[in-house]
Design an enzyme around this catalytic site. Sequence first.
Site, short mmCIF file in Angstrom:
data_model
loop_
_atom_site.label_atom_id
_atom_site.label_comp_id
_atom_site.label_asym_id
_atom_site.label_seq_id
_atom_site.Cartn_x
_atom_site.Cartn_y
_atom_site.Cartn_z
N GLY A 46 -1.43 43.48 -110.61
CA GLY A 46 -0.23 44.29 -110.46
C GLY A 46 -0.12 45.26 -111.63
O GLY A 46 -0.66 44.99 -112.71
N GLN A 51 3.77 51.06 -117.48
CA GLN A 51 2.57 50.60 -118.18
C GLN A 51 1.52 51.70 -118.34
O GLN A 51 0.59 51.55 -119.13
CB GLN A 51 1.93 49.41 -117.43
CG GLN A 51 2.77 48.15 -117.48
CD GLN A 51 2.07 47.02 -116.77
OE1 GLN A 51 2.17 46.88 -115.56
NE2 GLN A 51 1.33 46.21 -117.51
N CYS A 92 -0.67 39.82 -118.82
CA CYS A 92 -0.17 41.17 -118.58
C CYS A 92 -1.18 42.17 -119.14
O CYS A 92 -1.67 41.98 -120.25
CB CYS A 92 1.18 41.34 -119.28
SG CYS A 92 1.91 42.97 -119.06
N LEU A 93 -1.48 43.22 -118.37
CA LEU A 93 -2.45 44.21 -118.84
C LEU A 93 -1.97 44.93 -120.09
O LEU A 93 -2.78 45.48 -120.83
CB LEU A 93 -2.74 45.24 -117.74
CG LEU A 93 -3.46 44.70 -116.50
CD1 LEU A 93 -3.68 45.82 -115.48
CD2 LEU A 93 -4.78 44.04 -116.86
N HIS A 134 7.34 39.84 -111.93
CA HIS A 134 6.76 40.36 -113.18
C HIS A 134 6.80 41.89 -113.20
O HIS A 134 7.19 42.50 -114.21
CB HIS A 134 5.32 39.83 -113.30
CG HIS A 134 4.57 40.28 -114.51
ND1 HIS A 134 4.12 39.40 -115.48
CD2 HIS A 134 4.16 41.51 -114.90
CE1 HIS A 134 3.48 40.10 -116.43
NE2 HIS A 134 3.49 41.37 -116.10
N GLU A 135 6.40 42.51 -112.09
CA GLU A 135 6.32 43.98 -112.06
C GLU A 135 7.70 44.63 -112.03
O GLU A 135 7.91 45.66 -112.66
CB GLU A 135 5.47 44.46 -110.88
CG GLU A 135 4.03 43.96 -110.88
CD GLU A 135 3.27 44.20 -112.18
OE1 GLU A 135 3.58 45.17 -112.90
OE2 GLU A 135 2.39 43.38 -112.52
N HIS A 138 9.03 44.91 -115.43
CA HIS A 138 8.51 46.06 -116.20
C HIS A 138 9.39 47.30 -116.01
O HIS A 138 9.56 48.08 -116.94
CB HIS A 138 7.09 46.41 -115.75
CG HIS A 138 6.01 45.63 -116.45
ND1 HIS A 138 5.84 45.66 -117.82
CD2 HIS A 138 5.04 44.82 -115.97
CE1 HIS A 138 4.80 44.90 -118.15
NE2 HIS A 138 4.30 44.37 -117.04
ZN ZN Z 1 2.71 43.07 -116.98
#
Ligand code: ZN
Length: 170
Positions: A46, A51, A92-93, A134-135, A138
């Site tokens: 995701g 991000q 998380c990226l 999670h997304e 963000h």
């Molecule tokens: Zn993340």
Amino acid sequence: MARLEVRLLGDPVLRTEAEPVEAIDSNLRRLAADMFETMYAEEGVGLAAPQVGILKRLIVIDPQTEDVRPLALVNPSVVERDEDTERAEEGCLSVPGLKELVDRSVRVVVQATDLDGKPLRIEAEGLLGRILQHEVDHLNGVLFLDRVSPLKRKMLLRKWEKVRPAQARS
Ligand code: ZN
């Protein structure tokens, strides 16, 4: 399509609330395509627009399971959530190298539109439900680190000082 630079913990853009998408146009579709490319290149499941430094309410998701196709969601919001929670490991990226157990609602309902402006209502549990939570976090400037105990967070931030990539060093 182009691979975009993923912003890392410490970048203020990750802590800023994203603006609603007003118009679904070719620019937004190109951004979604670039976000998919970036997510796959980074082996994520995701990615949210903040991000990649864009403060718009757009997320892309691909849990890589057989029964869920890749999703691009415009203006997603969690409209229902179970009080029951379950705990599973998340990464998380934007915080590469760190993983921690995070409590999330077992089941959520998310409303959004797709890239054609069609309304979507997604009822999700398990991995898909977790990724959606999670997304959407963000888009509100919230990271998974905020969802663990203060002690765990302190340990994670200490570890981050050691493992964070060079471009995130001040
Ligand atoms: Zn993340």
